[in-house]
Motif scaffolding. Structure first.
Motif, PDB file in Angstrom:
ATOM      1  N   ALA A 124     -30.747   3.193 -27.906  1.00  0.00           N
ATOM      2  CA  ALA A 124     -29.398   3.248 -28.710  1.00  0.00           C
ATOM      3  C   ALA A 124     -28.029   3.215 -27.932  1.00  0.00           C
ATOM      4  O   ALA A 124     -27.950   4.062 -26.962  1.00  0.00           O
ATOM      5  CB  ALA A 124     -29.217   4.312 -29.342  1.00  0.00           C
ATOM      6  N   LEU A 125     -27.313   1.981 -27.854  1.00  0.00           N
ATOM      7  CA  LEU A 125     -26.115   1.876 -27.093  1.00  0.00           C
ATOM      8  C   LEU A 125     -24.903   2.241 -27.981  1.00  0.00           C
ATOM      9  O   LEU A 125     -24.740   1.635 -29.127  1.00  0.00           O
ATOM     10  CB  LEU A 125     -25.984   0.327 -26.559  1.00  0.00           C
ATOM     11  CG  LEU A 125     -27.333  -0.256 -25.896  1.00  0.00           C
ATOM     12  CD1 LEU A 125     -27.317  -1.794 -25.555  1.00  0.00           C
ATOM     13  CD2 LEU A 125     -27.438   0.680 -24.516  1.00  0.00           C
ATOM     14  N   ALA A 126     -24.147   2.874 -27.418  1.00  0.00           N
ATOM     15  CA  ALA A 126     -23.038   3.479 -28.273  1.00  0.00           C
ATOM     16  C   ALA A 126     -21.873   2.262 -28.081  1.00  0.00           C
ATOM     17  O   ALA A 126     -21.658   1.686 -27.022  1.00  0.00           O
ATOM     18  CB  ALA A 126     -22.449   4.798 -27.691  1.00  0.00           C
ATOM     19  N   VAL A 127     -21.136   2.056 -29.056  1.00  0.00           N
ATOM     20  CA  VAL A 127     -19.974   1.120 -29.263  1.00  0.00           C
ATOM     21  C   VAL A 127     -19.023   1.766 -30.137  1.00  0.00           C
ATOM     22  O   VAL A 127     -19.055   2.562 -30.800  1.00  0.00           O
ATOM     23  CB  VAL A 127     -20.351  -0.280 -29.766  1.00  0.00           C
ATOM     24  CG1 VAL A 127     -21.460  -1.089 -29.157  1.00  0.00           C
ATOM     25  CG2 VAL A 127     -20.862  -0.093 -31.290  1.00  0.00           C
ATOM     26  N   LYS A 128     -17.639   1.345 -29.761  1.00  0.00           N
ATOM     27  CA  LYS A 128     -16.593   1.659 -30.342  1.00  0.00           C
ATOM     28  C   LYS A 128     -16.632   1.508 -32.170  1.00  0.00           C
ATOM     29  O   LYS A 128     -16.526   2.391 -32.954  1.00  0.00           O
ATOM     30  CB  LYS A 128     -15.033   1.161 -30.056  1.00  0.00           C
ATOM     31  CG  LYS A 128     -13.973   2.130 -30.521  1.00  0.00           C
ATOM     32  CD  LYS A 128     -12.749   1.421 -30.018  1.00  0.00           C
ATOM     33  CE  LYS A 128     -11.694   1.944 -30.393  1.00  0.00           C
ATOM     34  NZ  LYS A 128     -10.363   1.579 -29.784  1.00  0.00           N
TER      35      LYS A 128
END
Length: 107
Positions: free
Chosen positions: A68-72
């Motif tokens: 899971a990659l966090a993005v704005k």
């Protein structure tokens, strides 16, 4: 023994060059290491390193192995990835604690 944290996560991939290109150019991760000789690439994901080990014969169906990659903004990321023709398995969904979408890598 006390675990201090996670240093890196390793994904097996069939083609290191193709996979590295996807994570670098499509997802925009900063590649820190690439070794054709070692079939290895590493990407800075902020709080953890994503490592790819290439040249692996993968099973036809892979169950698991997600990151899971966090993005704005999930919706902005979705629009960008659609333009880049990424294989989106699940459009953005609203959950109680977050928004998420699912994107497949080349393998």
């Amino acid at each position: 023994m006390k675990i201090r944290g996670t240093d890196f996560v390793v994904y097996s991939v069939s083609d290191i060059a193709r996979a590295a290109r996807f994570y670098r150019e499509v997802l925009g991760l900063r590649q820190e290491i690439y070794s054709k000789e070692w079939n290895w690439a590493e990407f800075n994901c902020g709080n953890v390193t994503l490592s790819l080990h290439g040249g692996v014969k993968l099973p036809k169906k892979i169950a698991g192995g997600r990151i899971a990659l966090a993005v704005k903004s999930v919706r902005a990321a979705y629009a960008e990835l659609k333009k880049k023709k990424a294989r989106i398995l699940q459009a953005p969904q609203d959950y109680t604690v977050c928004q998420a979408m699912v994107v497949a890598d080349p393998d």
